[in-house]
Design a protein around this motif. Sequence first.
Motif, PDB file in Angstrom:
ATOM      1  N   GLU A  65     -87.504 -54.069  34.717  1.00 42.36           N
ATOM      2  CA  GLU A  65     -86.168 -54.004  34.140  1.00 42.36           C
ATOM      3  C   GLU A  65     -85.184 -54.911  34.874  1.00 42.36           C
ATOM      4  O   GLU A  65     -84.035 -55.035  34.471  1.00 42.36           O
ATOM      5  CB  GLU A  65     -85.645 -52.557  34.185  1.00 42.36           C
ATOM      6  CG  GLU A  65     -86.474 -51.572  33.367  1.00 42.36           C
ATOM      7  CD  GLU A  65     -86.479 -51.912  31.882  1.00 42.36           C
ATOM      8  OE1 GLU A  65     -85.422 -52.354  31.384  1.00 42.36           O
ATOM      9  OE2 GLU A  65     -87.530 -51.740  31.241  1.00 42.36           O
ATOM     10  N   GLU A  66     -85.627 -55.532  35.959  1.00 39.71           N
ATOM     11  CA  GLU A  66     -84.741 -56.334  36.784  1.00 39.71           C
ATOM     12  C   GLU A  66     -84.887 -57.821  36.467  1.00 39.71           C
ATOM     13  O   GLU A  66     -85.991 -58.342  36.344  1.00 39.71           O
ATOM     14  CB  GLU A  66     -85.054 -56.108  38.276  1.00 39.71           C
ATOM     15  CG  GLU A  66     -84.835 -54.682  38.749  1.00 39.71           C
ATOM     16  CD  GLU A  66     -83.378 -54.269  38.700  1.00 39.71           C
ATOM     17  OE1 GLU A  66     -82.511 -55.144  38.928  1.00 39.71           O
ATOM     18  OE2 GLU A  66     -83.111 -53.088  38.437  1.00 39.71           O
ATOM     19  N   TRP A  67     -83.732 -58.503  36.347  1.00 39.46           N
ATOM     20  CA  TRP A  67     -83.740 -59.946  36.171  1.00 39.46           C
ATOM     21  C   TRP A  67     -83.969 -60.615  37.524  1.00 39.46           C
ATOM     22  O   TRP A  67     -83.309 -60.301  38.502  1.00 39.46           O
ATOM     23  CB  TRP A  67     -82.418 -60.436  35.574  1.00 39.46           C
ATOM     24  CG  TRP A  67     -82.206 -60.059  34.139  1.00 39.46           C
ATOM     25  CD1 TRP A  67     -81.372 -59.095  33.663  1.00 39.46           C
ATOM     26  CD2 TRP A  67     -82.828 -60.651  32.992  1.00 39.46           C
ATOM     27  NE1 TRP A  67     -81.432 -59.037  32.292  1.00 39.46           N
ATOM     28  CE2 TRP A  67     -82.319 -59.987  31.848  1.00 39.46           C
ATOM     29  CE3 TRP A  67     -83.764 -61.672  32.818  1.00 39.46           C
ATOM     30  CZ2 TRP A  67     -82.725 -60.306  30.556  1.00 39.46           C
ATOM     31  CZ3 TRP A  67     -84.164 -61.994  31.536  1.00 39.46           C
ATOM     32  CH2 TRP A  67     -83.646 -61.326  30.419  1.00 39.46           C
ATOM     33  N   GLU A  68     -84.931 -61.533  37.575  1.00 44.07           N
ATOM     34  CA  GLU A  68     -85.185 -62.349  38.758  1.00 44.07           C
ATOM     35  C   GLU A  68     -84.880 -63.802  38.393  1.00 44.07           C
ATOM     36  O   GLU A  68     -84.314 -64.061  37.338  1.00 44.07           O
ATOM     37  CB  GLU A  68     -86.638 -62.196  39.201  1.00 44.07           C
ATOM     38  CG  GLU A  68     -87.065 -60.756  39.450  1.00 44.07           C
ATOM     39  CD  GLU A  68     -88.541 -60.662  39.750  1.00 44.07           C
ATOM     40  OE1 GLU A  68     -89.102 -61.632  40.316  1.00 44.07           O
ATOM     41  OE2 GLU A  68     -89.161 -59.637  39.397  1.00 44.07           O
ATOM     42  N   THR A  69     -85.227 -64.754  39.259  1.00 42.75           N
ATOM     43  CA  THR A  69     -84.923 -66.152  38.967  1.00 42.75           C
ATOM     44  C   THR A  69     -86.141 -67.048  39.182  1.00 42.75           C
ATOM     45  O   THR A  69     -86.986 -66.783  40.027  1.00 42.75           O
ATOM     46  CB  THR A  69     -83.788 -66.683  39.861  1.00 42.75           C
ATOM     47  OG1 THR A  69     -84.210 -66.675  41.234  1.00 42.75           O
ATOM     48  CG2 THR A  69     -82.531 -65.856  39.712  1.00 42.75           C
ATOM     49  N   LEU A  70     -86.183 -68.120  38.386  1.00 49.63           N
ATOM     50  CA  LEU A  70     -87.103 -69.229  38.586  1.00 49.63           C
ATOM     51  C   LEU A  70     -86.296 -70.512  38.451  1.00 49.63           C
ATOM     52  O   LEU A  70     -85.483 -70.644  37.537  1.00 49.63           O
ATOM     53  CB  LEU A  70     -88.235 -69.219  37.550  1.00 49.63           C
ATOM     54  CG  LEU A  70     -89.479 -68.399  37.854  1.00 49.63           C
ATOM     55  CD1 LEU A  70     -90.507 -68.563  36.750  1.00 49.63           C
ATOM     56  CD2 LEU A  70     -90.087 -68.791  39.190  1.00 49.63           C
ATOM     57  N   SER A  71     -86.512 -71.451  39.351  1.00 44.69           N
ATOM     58  CA  SER A  71     -85.739 -72.694  39.303  1.00 44.69           C
ATOM     59  C   SER A  71     -86.357 -73.726  38.385  1.00 44.69           C
ATOM     60  O   SER A  71     -85.653 -74.579  37.835  1.00 44.69           O
ATOM     61  CB  SER A  71     -85.599 -73.286  40.708  1.00 44.69           C
ATOM     62  OG  SER A  71     -86.878 -73.608  41.236  1.00 44.69           O
ATOM     63  N   ASN A  72     -87.693 -73.662  38.191  1.00 43.48           N
ATOM     64  CA  ASN A  72     -88.349 -74.686  37.384  1.00 43.48           C
ATOM     65  C   ASN A  72     -89.635 -74.134  36.781  1.00 43.48           C
ATOM     66  O   ASN A  72     -90.388 -73.407  37.431  1.00 43.48           O
ATOM     67  CB  ASN A  72     -88.674 -75.912  38.240  1.00 43.48           C
ATOM     68  CG  ASN A  72     -89.263 -77.038  37.419  1.00 43.48           C
ATOM     69  OD1 ASN A  72     -88.602 -77.581  36.540  1.00 43.48           O
ATOM     70  ND2 ASN A  72     -90.509 -77.383  37.683  1.00 43.48           N
ATOM     71  N   ILE A  73     -89.867 -74.478  35.501  1.00 43.82           N
ATOM     72  CA  ILE A  73     -91.118 -74.144  34.819  1.00 43.82           C
ATOM     73  C   ILE A  73     -91.596 -75.422  34.155  1.00 43.82           C
ATOM     74  O   ILE A  73     -91.028 -75.862  33.154  1.00 43.82           O
ATOM     75  CB  ILE A  73     -90.919 -73.032  33.773  1.00 43.82           C
ATOM     76  CG1 ILE A  73     -90.279 -71.786  34.404  1.00 43.82           C
ATOM     77  CG2 ILE A  73     -92.252 -72.675  33.120  1.00 43.82           C
ATOM     78  CD1 ILE A  73     -89.880 -70.716  33.404  1.00 43.82           C
ATOM     79  N   ASP A  74     -92.608 -76.050  34.717  1.00 46.84           N
ATOM     80  CA  ASP A  74     -93.102 -77.322  34.190  1.00 46.84           C
ATOM     81  C   ASP A  74     -93.567 -77.165  32.739  1.00 46.84           C
ATOM     82  O   ASP A  74     -94.310 -76.234  32.406  1.00 46.84           O
ATOM     83  CB  ASP A  74     -94.266 -77.840  35.036  1.00 46.84           C
ATOM     84  CG  ASP A  74     -93.829 -78.276  36.427  1.00 46.84           C
ATOM     85  OD1 ASP A  74     -92.642 -78.619  36.588  1.00 46.84           O
ATOM     86  OD2 ASP A  74     -94.666 -78.269  37.346  1.00 46.84           O
ATOM     87  N   GLY A  75     -93.097 -78.091  31.885  1.00 42.40           N
ATOM     88  CA  GLY A  75     -93.508 -78.082  30.487  1.00 42.40           C
ATOM     89  C   GLY A  75     -92.673 -77.191  29.588  1.00 42.40           C
ATOM     90  O   GLY A  75     -92.870 -77.176  28.369  1.00 42.40           O
ATOM     91  N   PHE A  76     -91.719 -76.453  30.159  1.00 44.14           N
ATOM     92  CA  PHE A  76     -90.903 -75.536  29.371  1.00 44.14           C
ATOM     93  C   PHE A  76     -89.613 -76.220  28.928  1.00 44.14           C
ATOM     94  O   PHE A  76     -88.859 -76.733  29.749  1.00 44.14           O
ATOM     95  CB  PHE A  76     -90.575 -74.289  30.188  1.00 44.14           C
ATOM     96  CG  PHE A  76     -89.709 -73.277  29.482  1.00 44.14           C
ATOM     97  CD1 PHE A  76     -90.043 -72.819  28.221  1.00 44.14           C
ATOM     98  CD2 PHE A  76     -88.562 -72.797  30.078  1.00 44.14           C
ATOM     99  CE1 PHE A  76     -89.245 -71.883  27.567  1.00 44.14           C
ATOM    100  CE2 PHE A  76     -87.758 -71.863  29.448  1.00 44.14           C
ATOM    101  CZ  PHE A  76     -88.107 -71.409  28.189  1.00 44.14           C
ATOM    102  N   GLU A  77     -89.358 -76.244  27.621  1.00 42.99           N
ATOM    103  CA  GLU A  77     -88.143 -76.831  27.061  1.00 42.99           C
ATOM    104  C   GLU A  77     -87.233 -75.697  26.609  1.00 42.99           C
ATOM    105  O   GLU A  77     -87.470 -75.064  25.584  1.00 42.99           O
ATOM    106  CB  GLU A  77     -88.474 -77.771  25.903  1.00 42.99           C
ATOM    107  CG  GLU A  77     -89.291 -78.993  26.330  1.00 42.99           C
ATOM    108  CD  GLU A  77     -89.538 -79.954  25.190  1.00 42.99           C
ATOM    109  OE1 GLU A  77     -89.015 -79.708  24.068  1.00 42.99           O
ATOM    110  OE2 GLU A  77     -90.258 -80.942  25.400  1.00 42.99           O
TER     111      GLU A  77
END
Length: 215
Positions: A65-77
Amino acid sequence: MGILMLFLFTFAFISCDKENEEGRKITDYKEYVLTVASEMRPGLMLAEGPDFLKEVYPVKKENSEEWETLSNIDGFEFENGYEYRIKISETSYLNYSMGQPAWTEHELLEVISKEKKASEGLPKHFIPEAFYKDKFLPKYRYAVEADNKEVIEEDLKNNSILPLEYHYFYYAHSEGPKWLAIKDDISVLGTAHYKSKYPEAGVKAAVVSYTIEIN
Protein backbone atom coordinates in the motif's frame (compact mmCIF):
# COMPACT_ATOMS: atom_id res chain seq x y z
CA MET A 1 58.80 -29.07 -1.92
CA GLY A 2 56.04 -28.59 0.63
CA ILE A 3 56.88 -24.90 1.00
CA LEU A 4 56.90 -24.51 -2.80
CA MET A 5 53.48 -26.17 -3.13
CA LEU A 6 52.09 -23.95 -0.37
CA PHE A 7 53.45 -20.88 -2.18
CA LEU A 8 51.91 -21.96 -5.50
CA PHE A 9 48.54 -22.69 -3.84
CA THR A 10 48.54 -19.30 -2.10
CA PHE A 11 49.44 -17.53 -5.35
CA ALA A 12 46.66 -19.35 -7.23
CA PHE A 13 44.13 -18.45 -4.50
CA ILE A 14 45.11 -14.77 -4.55
CA SER A 15 44.98 -14.69 -8.38
CA CYS A 16 41.54 -16.29 -8.38
CA ASP A 17 40.30 -13.88 -5.73
CA LYS A 18 41.68 -10.95 -7.72
CA GLU A 19 39.85 -12.14 -10.83
CA ASN A 20 36.63 -12.27 -8.85
CA GLU A 21 37.12 -8.63 -7.81
CA GLU A 22 37.70 -7.37 -11.35
CA GLY A 23 35.10 -7.10 -14.10
CA ARG A 24 31.33 -6.83 -13.93
CA LYS A 25 29.36 -9.69 -12.43
CA ILE A 26 25.69 -10.19 -11.59
CA THR A 27 25.01 -10.60 -7.88
CA ASP A 28 21.20 -10.78 -7.96
CA TYR A 29 18.32 -10.98 -10.44
CA LYS A 30 14.56 -10.86 -9.93
CA GLU A 31 11.35 -10.06 -11.81
CA TYR A 32 8.19 -8.51 -10.37
CA VAL A 33 5.12 -6.40 -11.16
CA LEU A 34 4.81 -2.70 -10.29
CA THR A 35 2.10 -0.07 -10.33
CA VAL A 36 3.51 3.22 -11.66
CA ALA A 37 1.67 6.38 -10.59
CA SER A 38 0.09 8.80 -13.05
CA GLU A 39 2.44 11.64 -12.02
CA MET A 40 6.15 11.86 -11.30
CA ARG A 41 7.36 13.52 -8.10
CA PRO A 42 10.61 15.16 -6.91
CA GLY A 43 12.73 12.76 -4.87
CA LEU A 44 16.16 12.34 -3.33
CA MET A 45 18.42 9.87 -5.12
CA LEU A 46 21.27 8.85 -2.81
CA ALA A 47 22.85 6.51 -5.36
CA GLU A 48 23.47 9.33 -7.86
CA GLY A 49 25.52 11.61 -5.63
CA PRO A 50 25.05 13.71 -2.52
CA ASP A 51 21.96 15.91 -2.41
CA PHE A 52 20.85 14.86 -5.90
CA LEU A 53 17.21 15.72 -6.54
CA LYS A 54 15.25 14.71 -9.63
CA GLU A 55 11.81 13.63 -10.79
CA VAL A 56 11.19 10.00 -9.88
CA TYR A 57 8.54 7.37 -10.58
CA PRO A 58 6.26 6.69 -7.61
CA VAL A 59 5.74 2.91 -7.67
CA LYS A 60 3.96 0.24 -5.66
CA LYS A 61 4.97 -3.40 -5.53
CA GLU A 62 2.26 -6.05 -5.54
CA ASN A 63 0.42 -6.43 -2.22
CA SER A 64 1.91 -3.14 -0.96
CA GLU A 65 0.00 0.00 0.00
CA GLU A 66 3.06 2.25 0.22
CA TRP A 67 4.40 4.36 -2.64
CA GLU A 68 8.15 3.93 -3.18
CA THR A 69 10.42 5.45 -5.85
CA LEU A 70 12.41 4.39 -8.90
CA SER A 71 14.62 6.86 -10.74
CA ASN A 72 14.89 4.97 -14.03
CA ILE A 73 13.24 2.05 -15.85
CA ASP A 74 15.04 1.20 -19.08
CA GLY A 75 12.67 0.88 -22.03
CA PHE A 76 9.71 2.43 -20.21
CA GLU A 77 7.97 5.35 -21.98
CA PHE A 78 5.92 7.20 -19.39
CA GLU A 79 2.91 9.35 -20.31
CA ASN A 80 1.64 11.75 -17.67
CA GLY A 81 -1.94 11.17 -16.52
CA TYR A 82 -1.87 7.39 -16.92
CA GLU A 83 -1.39 4.78 -14.22
CA TYR A 84 0.52 1.69 -15.34
CA ARG A 85 0.96 -1.91 -14.26
CA ILE A 86 4.25 -3.17 -15.61
CA LYS A 87 6.54 -6.15 -15.22
CA ILE A 88 10.22 -5.31 -14.77
CA SER A 89 13.51 -7.02 -14.12
CA GLU A 90 15.90 -5.92 -11.36
CA THR A 91 19.55 -6.83 -11.89
CA SER A 92 22.26 -6.06 -9.33
CA TYR A 93 25.88 -5.77 -10.47
CA LEU A 94 29.29 -5.63 -8.83
CA ASN A 95 32.53 -4.33 -10.33
CA TYR A 96 35.41 -3.47 -7.99
CA SER A 97 37.29 -1.64 -10.77
CA MET A 98 34.65 1.14 -10.76
CA GLY A 99 34.37 4.10 -8.42
CA GLN A 100 30.88 2.96 -7.42
CA PRO A 101 31.33 -0.83 -7.44
CA ALA A 102 27.73 -1.94 -6.75
CA TRP A 103 24.62 -0.79 -8.60
CA THR A 104 21.17 -1.97 -9.71
CA GLU A 105 19.44 -1.62 -13.08
CA HIS A 106 15.71 -1.89 -13.81
CA GLU A 107 14.36 -2.83 -17.23
CA LEU A 108 10.84 -2.99 -18.63
CA LEU A 109 9.71 -6.51 -19.56
CA GLU A 110 6.02 -5.94 -20.24
CA VAL A 111 3.31 -3.26 -20.00
CA ILE A 112 0.38 -5.12 -18.45
CA SER A 113 -2.09 -2.21 -18.40
CA LYS A 114 -2.28 1.54 -18.99
CA GLU A 115 -5.27 3.39 -17.49
CA LYS A 116 -6.07 7.10 -17.67
CA LYS A 117 -6.64 8.07 -14.03
CA ALA A 118 -5.23 10.10 -11.15
CA SER A 119 -3.33 7.85 -8.77
CA GLU A 120 -4.64 7.93 -5.21
CA GLY A 121 -2.67 8.61 -2.05
CA LEU A 122 0.29 10.05 -3.93
CA PRO A 123 2.74 12.04 -1.71
CA LYS A 124 3.66 15.60 -2.71
CA HIS A 125 7.32 14.60 -2.77
CA PHE A 126 9.80 11.92 -1.72
CA ILE A 127 12.33 14.15 0.05
CA PRO A 128 13.17 13.31 3.68
CA GLU A 129 12.63 16.01 6.29
CA ALA A 130 16.28 15.74 7.33
CA PHE A 131 17.23 16.86 3.81
CA TYR A 132 14.91 19.83 3.23
CA LYS A 133 15.15 21.17 6.79
CA ASP A 134 18.84 21.70 6.07
CA LYS A 135 18.08 24.01 3.13
CA PHE A 136 18.02 27.77 3.47
CA LEU A 137 15.09 29.97 4.37
CA PRO A 138 14.78 32.96 2.00
CA LYS A 139 15.35 36.65 2.52
CA TYR A 140 14.44 39.18 -0.12
CA ARG A 141 15.07 42.72 -1.24
CA TYR A 142 12.86 44.74 -3.56
CA ALA A 143 13.01 47.72 -5.89
CA VAL A 144 9.82 49.46 -6.95
CA GLU A 145 9.27 51.76 -9.94
CA ALA A 146 5.68 52.97 -9.89
CA ASP A 147 3.36 55.83 -9.00
CA ASN A 148 2.71 55.96 -5.25
CA LYS A 149 5.57 53.53 -4.67
CA GLU A 150 5.48 54.25 -0.92
CA VAL A 151 2.18 52.40 -0.73
CA ILE A 152 3.64 49.38 -2.51
CA GLU A 153 6.81 49.41 -0.42
CA GLU A 154 4.77 49.43 2.77
CA ASP A 155 2.73 46.50 1.51
CA LEU A 156 5.88 44.55 0.61
CA LYS A 157 7.27 45.13 4.09
CA ASN A 158 4.15 43.66 5.65
CA ASN A 159 3.41 40.94 3.08
CA SER A 160 6.32 38.94 1.72
CA ILE A 161 6.21 37.96 -1.94
CA LEU A 162 7.84 34.64 -1.12
CA PRO A 163 6.67 32.62 1.88
CA LEU A 164 9.65 32.98 4.21
CA GLU A 165 8.94 29.85 6.26
CA TYR A 166 9.51 27.52 3.28
CA HIS A 167 12.83 25.87 2.37
CA TYR A 168 13.82 26.51 -1.27
CA PHE A 169 15.98 24.49 -3.69
CA TYR A 170 16.21 23.35 -7.30
CA TYR A 171 15.71 19.84 -8.67
CA ALA A 172 16.28 18.13 -12.03
CA HIS A 173 13.18 18.05 -14.21
CA SER A 174 12.53 16.69 -17.71
CA GLU A 175 11.73 20.25 -18.87
CA GLY A 176 14.81 21.76 -17.19
CA PRO A 177 15.67 22.72 -13.58
CA LYS A 178 12.71 23.77 -11.45
CA TRP A 179 12.54 25.21 -7.98
CA LEU A 180 10.68 23.63 -5.13
CA ALA A 181 9.68 25.02 -1.76
CA ILE A 182 8.79 22.72 1.15
CA LYS A 183 7.45 23.60 4.57
CA ASP A 184 6.39 20.06 5.49
CA ASP A 185 5.09 16.93 3.77
CA ILE A 186 1.78 18.64 2.96
CA SER A 187 2.79 22.26 2.30
CA VAL A 188 4.74 22.22 -0.99
CA LEU A 189 5.13 24.97 -3.60
CA GLY A 190 6.40 24.74 -7.17
CA THR A 191 7.20 27.22 -9.92
CA ALA A 192 4.91 30.26 -9.72
CA HIS A 193 4.43 33.63 -11.37
CA TYR A 194 3.59 36.75 -9.39
CA LYS A 195 1.24 39.42 -10.73
CA SER A 196 0.77 43.02 -9.73
CA LYS A 197 -1.91 43.44 -7.05
CA TYR A 198 -1.89 47.21 -6.62
CA PRO A 199 -4.54 48.74 -8.94
CA GLU A 200 -6.14 50.42 -5.93
CA ALA A 201 -2.91 52.38 -5.42
CA GLY A 202 -3.12 53.97 -8.85
CA VAL A 203 -0.18 51.95 -10.15
CA LYS A 204 0.26 52.06 -13.92
CA ALA A 205 3.20 49.68 -13.97
CA ALA A 206 5.15 47.97 -11.26
CA VAL A 207 8.29 45.86 -11.38
CA VAL A 208 9.26 43.96 -8.27
CA SER A 209 12.71 42.37 -8.13
CA TYR A 210 13.43 39.76 -5.47
CA THR A 211 16.54 37.79 -4.54
CA ILE A 212 16.78 34.63 -2.50
CA GLU A 213 19.92 34.84 -0.40
CA ILE A 214 21.71 31.60 0.39
CA ASN A 215 23.05 31.57 3.94
